[in-house]
Design a protein around this motif. Structure first.
Motif, PDB file in Angstrom:
ATOM      1  N   ASN A  48       0.807  -1.005  -0.030  1.00 13.24           N
ATOM      2  CA  ASN A  48       0.350  -0.066  -0.351  1.00 13.24           C
ATOM      3  C   ASN A  48       0.956   1.570  -0.295  1.00 13.24           C
ATOM      4  O   ASN A  48       0.360   2.304  -0.557  1.00 13.24           O
ATOM      5  N   MET A  49       1.914   0.952   0.259  1.00 15.53           N
ATOM      6  CA  MET A  49       2.392   1.982   0.354  1.00 15.53           C
ATOM      7  C   MET A  49       3.666   3.065  -0.824  1.00 15.53           C
ATOM      8  O   MET A  49       3.299   3.738  -1.344  1.00 15.53           O
ATOM      9  N   VAL A  50       3.847   1.226  -1.708  1.00 14.84           N
ATOM     10  CA  VAL A  50       4.362   1.636  -3.048  1.00 14.84           C
ATOM     11  C   VAL A  50       2.583   2.619  -4.122  1.00 14.84           C
ATOM     12  O   VAL A  50       2.687   3.089  -4.817  1.00 14.84           O
ATOM     13  N   ASN A  51       1.972   1.797  -3.444  1.00 17.76           N
ATOM     14  CA  ASN A  51       0.248   2.618  -4.763  1.00 17.76           C
ATOM     15  C   ASN A  51       0.033   3.518  -4.226  1.00 17.76           C
ATOM     16  O   ASN A  51      -0.733   4.363  -4.854  1.00 17.76           O
ATOM     17  N   GLY A  52       0.336   4.421  -2.907  1.00 20.49           N
ATOM     18  CA  GLY A  52       0.178   5.648  -2.107  1.00 20.49           C
ATOM     19  C   GLY A  52      -0.752   5.847  -1.734  1.00 20.49           C
ATOM     20  O   GLY A  52      -1.473   6.605  -1.529  1.00 20.49           O
ATOM     21  N   GLN A  53      -1.226   4.023  -1.050  1.00 23.51           N
ATOM     22  CA  GLN A  53      -2.392   4.662  -0.007  1.00 23.51           C
ATOM     23  C   GLN A  53      -2.649   4.734   1.269  1.00 23.51           C
ATOM     24  O   GLN A  53      -2.938   5.413   2.207  1.00 23.51           O
ATOM     25  N   LEU A  54      -1.048   4.683   1.773  1.00 24.06           N
ATOM     26  CA  LEU A  54       0.071   4.973   2.653  1.00 24.06           C
ATOM     27  C   LEU A  54       1.302   5.456   2.245  1.00 24.06           C
ATOM     28  O   LEU A  54       1.822   5.741   1.956  1.00 24.06           O
ATOM     29  N   ARG A  55       0.804   6.228   3.123  1.00 20.85           N
ATOM     30  CA  ARG A  55       2.676   7.222   4.232  1.00 20.85           C
ATOM     31  C   ARG A  55       3.456   7.038   4.264  1.00 20.85           C
ATOM     32  O   ARG A  55       3.645   6.481   5.320  1.00 20.85           O
ATOM     33  N   ALA A  56       5.045   6.670   3.853  1.00 22.06           N
ATOM     34  CA  ALA A  56       6.064   5.907   3.985  1.00 22.06           C
ATOM     35  C   ALA A  56       6.942   7.373   5.308  1.00 22.06           C
ATOM     36  O   ALA A  56       6.375   8.258   4.811  1.00 22.06           O
ATOM     37  N   ASP A  57       6.873   6.439   6.599  1.00 21.36           N
ATOM     38  CA  ASP A  57       7.871   7.386   7.414  1.00 21.36           C
ATOM     39  C   ASP A  57       9.401   7.979   6.748  1.00 21.36           C
ATOM     40  O   ASP A  57       9.895   8.807   7.069  1.00 21.36           O
TER      41      ASP A  57
END
Length: 261
Positions: A48-57
């Motif tokens: 989901n971070m790769v897809n942008g649904q979650l923002r990486a810290d």
């Protein structure tokens, strides 16, 4: 093959729990890369971070050198990243071709018009996409009457509407019978070959992973513990340990056979 996706130092915490811890990997154009691991390994968070649904810290996600970290999913989609979901969703009351035409409207950044029917929008292109997934004979049927395997094919056609360079597939064969699973993944493999796509997919069915992935990356407790071709991963001691424990009741041959199943 050129590097399509480059992930470096990817990190994400929820409260005091570090779900993804300094994960990095590369995906080449024309390659199927499987992301696997036991429950709670950090697969979905990474995906989901790769897809942008979650923002990486922390960390970096680059598509052909362009930074994706911090971008909204719709912007990432328009840069050439398609996605399918674990639970396929289509508009059941609309026909198969109308679902694909909606995706084409979005790709073209157009909206419905009172003066022009959306049913006229790039119908030939929608049919061409359906031809690639074997769904032209059912183009004018409502999605509500389709078998689940066919819904997955329609979802794949929708994901291809923006002519993606990278395709993200979250549990693509979830809920499918063995025959349907193999048909869908064989179709995906052919699309990779024909289009030169890069595919990153998560999957719990190890038979699918070992039959179709070119390479595997394995996560455990948020860390990347192994990566490489299927045969190497099958016999990797750390992979065997996180999936099956270290008990002496597991002989190496039996463990390898269990992973392949």
């Amino acid at each position: 093959m050129s590097v399509l996706l480059q992930v470096q130092g990817l990190t994400k915490s929820f409260g005091g729990n570090r779900a993804v811890d300094d994960v990095g990997f590369e995906l080449k154009a024309g390659e199927l890369l499987a992301l696997i691991g036991p429950n709670g390994a950090g697969k979905s968070t990474t995906f989901n971070m790769v897809n942008g649904q979650l923002r990486a810290d922390a960390g970096s996600i680059r598509l052909e050198g362009q930074e994706l970290t911090g971008l909204a999913p719709r912007r990432i989609w328009r840069l050439g990243v398609g996605r399918t979901f674990q639970i396929a969703e289509t508009f059941g009351s609309m026909t198969v071709i109308q679902n694909v035409q909606l995706a084409l409207l979005s790709a073209d950044r157009k909206v419905f018009s009172f003066w022009r029917s959306a049913a006229d929008h790039r119908r030939d292109d929608a049919l061409a996409l359906l031809a690639q997934v074997g769904m032209v004979p059912q183009a004018d049927r409502p999605c509500s009457v389709l078998a689940y395997g066919d819904i997955k094919r329609v979802e794949l056609a929708i994901a291809l509407a923006n002519q993606p360079k990278l395709l993200l597939m979250d549990e693509p064969t979830a809920g499918m019978a063995p025959k349907e699973r193999n048909e869908l993944m064989a179709l995906t493999k052919q699309l990779v070959k024909d289009r030169g796509l890069g595919v990153l997919f998560t999957e719990h069915s190890m038979d699918v992973v070992f039959a179709y992935a070119d390479r595997l990356i394995v996560l455990a407790r948020g860390k990347l513990i192994a990566e490489g071709p299927p045969l190497l991963i099958r016999d990797h001691p750390k992979v065997q340990e996180v999936y099956f424990g270290t008990g002496k009741t597991f002989e190496k041959k039996a463990v390898a056979e269990e992973i392949v199943r």
